[in-house]
Design a protein around this motif. Structure first.
Motif, PDB file in Angstrom:
ATOM      1  N   LEU A   4       0.823  -1.213   0.000  1.00 44.38           N
ATOM      2  CA  LEU A   4       0.000   0.000   0.000  1.00 44.38           C
ATOM      3  C   LEU A   4       0.855   1.260   0.000  1.00 44.38           C
ATOM      4  CD1 LEU A   4      -2.940  -0.939   2.406  1.00 44.38           C
ATOM      5  CD2 LEU A   4      -3.067  -0.497  -0.054  1.00 44.38           C
ATOM      6  N   VAL A   5       1.975   1.232   0.696  1.00 43.99           N
ATOM      7  CA  VAL A   5       2.858   2.400   0.702  1.00 43.99           C
ATOM      8  C   VAL A   5       3.491   2.586  -0.669  1.00 43.99           C
ATOM      9  CG1 VAL A   5       4.941   3.396   1.694  1.00 43.99           C
ATOM     10  CG2 VAL A   5       3.282   2.272   3.174  1.00 43.99           C
ATOM     11  N   ALA A   6       3.916   1.477  -1.292  1.00 47.84           N
ATOM     12  CA  ALA A   6       4.470   1.578  -2.646  1.00 47.84           C
ATOM     13  C   ALA A   6       3.425   2.118  -3.619  1.00 47.84           C
ATOM     14  CB  ALA A   6       4.951   0.207  -3.117  1.00 47.84           C
ATOM     15  N   LEU A   7       2.177   1.661  -3.485  1.00 45.44           N
ATOM     16  CA  LEU A   7       1.100   2.162  -4.340  1.00 45.44           C
ATOM     17  C   LEU A   7       0.858   3.644  -4.093  1.00 45.44           C
ATOM     18  CD1 LEU A   7      -1.128   1.568  -6.405  1.00 45.44           C
ATOM     19  CD2 LEU A   7      -2.624   0.951  -4.485  1.00 45.44           C
ATOM     20  N   SER A   8       0.876   4.049  -2.821  1.00 38.67           N
ATOM     21  CA  SER A   8       0.690   5.464  -2.493  1.00 38.67           C
ATOM     22  C   SER A   8       1.810   6.311  -3.077  1.00 38.67           C
ATOM     23  CB  SER A   8       0.637   5.642  -0.970  1.00 38.67           C
ATOM     24  OG  SER A   8       0.549   7.001  -0.609  1.00 38.67           O
ATOM     25  N   PHE A   9       3.060   5.877  -2.892  1.00 42.44           N
ATOM     26  CA  PHE A   9       4.198   6.607  -3.451  1.00 42.44           C
ATOM     27  C   PHE A   9       4.089   6.715  -4.969  1.00 42.44           C
ATOM     28  CE2 PHE A   9       7.481   5.623   0.142  1.00 42.44           C
ATOM     29  CZ  PHE A   9       6.828   6.541   0.945  1.00 42.44           C
ATOM     30  N   SER A  10       3.677   5.621  -5.623  1.00 48.06           N
ATOM     31  CA  SER A  10       3.587   5.618  -7.083  1.00 48.06           C
ATOM     32  C   SER A  10       2.509   6.569  -7.579  1.00 48.06           C
ATOM     33  CB  SER A  10       3.309   4.199  -7.601  1.00 48.06           C
ATOM     34  OG  SER A  10       4.438   3.383  -7.476  1.00 48.06           O
ATOM     35  N   LEU A  11       1.315   6.451  -7.030  1.00 48.76           N
ATOM     36  CA  LEU A  11       0.209   7.281  -7.493  1.00 48.76           C
ATOM     37  C   LEU A  11       0.479   8.764  -7.233  1.00 48.76           C
ATOM     38  CD1 LEU A  11      -2.872   5.112  -6.421  1.00 48.76           C
ATOM     39  CD2 LEU A  11      -1.950   5.431  -8.718  1.00 48.76           C
ATOM     40  N   GLU A  12       1.039   9.073  -6.064  1.00 44.74           N
ATOM     41  CA  GLU A  12       1.350  10.468  -5.759  1.00 44.74           C
ATOM     42  C   GLU A  12       2.454  10.995  -6.667  1.00 44.74           C
ATOM     43  OE1 GLU A  12       0.195   9.976  -1.020  1.00 44.74           O
ATOM     44  OE2 GLU A  12       2.287  10.254  -1.621  1.00 44.74           O
ATOM     45  N   ALA A  62      -4.758   5.303  -0.780  1.00 45.87           N
ATOM     46  CA  ALA A  62      -3.907   4.156  -0.445  1.00 45.87           C
ATOM     47  C   ALA A  62      -3.195   4.377   0.880  1.00 45.87           C
ATOM     48  CB  ALA A  62      -2.894   3.916  -1.564  1.00 45.87           C
ATOM     49  N   LEU A  63      -2.765   5.621   1.137  1.00 52.84           N
ATOM     50  CA  LEU A  63      -2.119   5.930   2.416  1.00 52.84           C
ATOM     51  C   LEU A  63      -3.094   5.767   3.572  1.00 52.84           C
ATOM     52  CD1 LEU A  63       0.285   6.980   4.033  1.00 52.84           C
ATOM     53  CD2 LEU A  63      -0.512   9.311   3.573  1.00 52.84           C
ATOM     54  N   PHE A  64      -4.342   6.237   3.404  1.00 50.39           N
ATOM     55  CA  PHE A  64      -5.362   6.070   4.438  1.00 50.39           C
ATOM     56  C   PHE A  64      -5.588   4.590   4.726  1.00 50.39           C
ATOM     57  CE2 PHE A  64      -6.891  10.492   4.040  1.00 50.39           C
ATOM     58  CZ  PHE A  64      -7.161  10.750   5.380  1.00 50.39           C
ATOM     59  N   ALA A  65      -5.637   3.776   3.659  1.00 50.14           N
ATOM     60  CA  ALA A  65      -5.845   2.343   3.832  1.00 50.14           C
ATOM     61  C   ALA A  65      -4.689   1.714   4.605  1.00 50.14           C
ATOM     62  CB  ALA A  65      -6.007   1.669   2.475  1.00 50.14           C
ATOM     63  N   HIS A  66      -3.468   2.210   4.364  1.00 44.21           N
ATOM     64  CA  HIS A  66      -2.309   1.695   5.091  1.00 44.21           C
ATOM     65  C   HIS A  66      -2.349   2.092   6.558  1.00 44.21           C
ATOM     66  CE1 HIS A  66       1.815   0.856   6.253  1.00 44.21           C
ATOM     67  NE2 HIS A  66       1.972   2.130   6.584  1.00 44.21           N
ATOM     68  N   LEU A  67      -2.716   3.339   6.830  1.00 46.64           N
ATOM     69  CA  LEU A  67      -2.733   3.816   8.208  1.00 46.64           C
ATOM     70  C   LEU A  67      -3.817   3.129   9.024  1.00 46.64           C
ATOM     71  CD1 LEU A  67      -2.149   7.639   7.619  1.00 46.64           C
ATOM     72  CD2 LEU A  67      -0.509   5.973   8.479  1.00 46.64           C
ATOM     73  N   GLY A  68      -4.979   2.924   8.386  1.00 47.15           N
ATOM     74  CA  GLY A  68      -6.054   2.206   9.051  1.00 47.15           C
ATOM     75  C   GLY A  68      -6.804   3.037  10.072  1.00 47.15           C
ATOM     76  N   ASN A  69      -6.104   3.680  10.986  1.00 47.03           N
ATOM     77  CA  ASN A  69      -6.707   4.456  12.066  1.00 47.03           C
ATOM     78  C   ASN A  69      -6.604   5.945  11.760  1.00 47.03           C
ATOM     79  OD1 ASN A  69      -7.320   5.757  14.530  1.00 47.03           O
ATOM     80  ND2 ASN A  69      -6.617   3.979  15.700  1.00 47.03           N
ATOM     81  N   ARG A  70      -7.710   6.668  11.833  1.00 50.66           N
ATOM     82  CA  ARG A  70      -7.708   8.112  11.552  1.00 50.66           C
ATOM     83  C   ARG A  70      -6.766   8.864  12.478  1.00 50.66           C
ATOM     84  NH1 ARG A  70     -14.133   9.619  10.646  1.00 50.66           N
ATOM     85  NH2 ARG A  70     -14.461   8.316   8.805  1.00 50.66           N
ATOM     86  N   ARG A  71      -6.626   8.404  13.710  1.00 46.26           N
ATOM     87  CA  ARG A  71      -5.742   9.097  14.650  1.00 46.26           C
ATOM     88  C   ARG A  71      -4.298   9.062  14.172  1.00 46.26           C
ATOM     89  NH1 ARG A  71      -8.037   6.904  20.500  1.00 46.26           N
ATOM     90  NH2 ARG A  71     -10.137   7.834  20.324  1.00 46.26           N
ATOM     91  N   ARG A  72      -3.918   8.003  13.495  1.00 44.66           N
ATOM     92  CA  ARG A  72      -2.556   7.917  12.975  1.00 44.66           C
ATOM     93  C   ARG A  72      -2.326   8.967  11.894  1.00 44.66           C
ATOM     94  NH1 ARG A  72      -0.992   1.942  11.393  1.00 44.66           N
ATOM     95  NH2 ARG A  72       1.055   2.943  11.290  1.00 44.66           N
ATOM     96  N   PHE A  73      -3.388   9.325  11.144  1.00 47.07           N
ATOM     97  CA  PHE A  73      -3.239  10.344  10.119  1.00 47.07           C
ATOM     98  C   PHE A  73      -2.894  11.689  10.740  1.00 47.07           C
ATOM     99  CE2 PHE A  73      -5.165  13.885   7.759  1.00 47.07           C
ATOM    100  CZ  PHE A  73      -4.432  13.802   6.596  1.00 47.07           C
ATOM    101  N   TRP A  74      -3.515  12.032  11.845  1.00 51.45           N
ATOM    102  CA  TRP A  74      -3.218  13.314  12.479  1.00 51.45           C
ATOM    103  C   TRP A  74      -1.780  13.358  12.979  1.00 51.45           C
ATOM    104  CZ3 TRP A  74      -6.126  16.865  10.921  1.00 51.45           C
ATOM    105  CH2 TRP A  74      -7.489  16.640  10.702  1.00 51.45           C
TER     106      TRP A  74
END
Length: 285
Positions: free
Chosen positions: A19-27, A59-71
């Protein structure tokens, strides 16, 4: 001598994978396409680029899973590239939508060029963002190099320019894309291929760096890197772009460039996945 006594063997960084590789690629691809679109003045390409960047965020949101981790991700822009990158991506999406909106107005306001300028500047940073993030992780020697942001930027630009070339052919009703764009794509593919071949040989002399390079070139990721990232993602598209010169404008020529773009995008993902999954470090007892 002492450092060897207190090490327990090379460990592979396992926190970032698909998921991180996908996020890096798409971004990266999206930012590269947006930057190329700003230069070429293509709103369609800019829209596609923004959609790709948004997909990277998903994809990054899917990797993080928890909204608190995004903050926590966005909370430290002063010192952390992951926070800076997240904020820059937000700016790109907001100003990108504003730029597209003002571009559709019959009588745009005097400040209308400003969002496009901001989009171009932010996209120019984001093409190398994943590389800047990896280079900041000094604990993994294979990533911790000033060459990594350049390498990621080249891959992003090569992908963005190749995708712009395909979009130009498809939306142009089968007409031949302008020669300058094809030449730029060819140059970017050559530079990216050369940099990708050289980089693993310039990764330093630490045990962890050597282990990462060996895994990439001779180990379990050899086919992914050499066959996927370099072969199908760079060498084959370069050959096809050259072959396109000999095709008459029409459906077949446009279809060939679409194949080139798809191969390049797949190769981009292979490159980023391979690079982030071979990152090794020397843990201490």
């Amino acid at each position: 001598m002492m450092s060897e006594e207190f090490t327990v063997g090379v460990k592979v960084h396992r926190e970032w994978e698909t998921l991180v590789a996908l996020s890096f690629s798409l971004e990266g691809i999206g930012a590269g396409l947006v930057l190329c679109a700003v230069v070429a003045g293509s709103q369609i390409a800019a829209l596609v680029g923004l959609v790709l960047v948004a997909g990277g965020v998903a994809a990054l949101f899917a990797h993080l899973g928890n909204r608190r981790r995004f903050w926590r991700v966005v909370s430290n822009p002063a010192t952390a590239w992951i926070s800076r990158g997240s904020l820059l991506i937000g700016m790109l999406l907001v100003f990108g939508v504003l730029s597209l909106f003002t571009g559709q107005l019959e009588n745009p306001p005097g400040w209308a060029p400003l969002p496009t300028l901001v989009v171009g500047l932010v996209a120019a940073i984001l093409v190398g963002y994943a590389g800047l993030l990896l280079a900041s992780m000094v604990g993994i020697p294979f990533w911790s190099s000033a060459l990594v942001p350049l390498l990621f930027a080249l891959h992003s630009l090569a992908s963005g320019a190749t995708l712009l070339l395909a979009l130009t052919a498809i939306t142009g009703g089968g007409t031949q894309p302008y020669p300058a764009l094809k030449a730029a794509v060819a140059v970017l593919l050559v530079l990216t291929l050369a940099a990708s071949l050289v980089y693993p040989k310039l990764t330093g002399s630490t045990r962890a760096a050597r282990d990462s390079a060996r895994t990439l070139l001779k180990g379990e990721h050899r086919r992914l890197f050499q066959g996927g990232a370099l072969g199908l993602g760079l060498l084959v598209p370069l050959v096809f772009v050259g072959a396109h010169h000999w095709l008459a404008p029409g459906l077949a020529a446009s279809a060939l460039l679409l194949v080139v773009a798809l191969l390049r995008l797949a190769g981009d993902l292979c490159f980023r996945y391979a690079l982030i999954t071979v990152g090794s470090y020397d843990p201490l007892l």
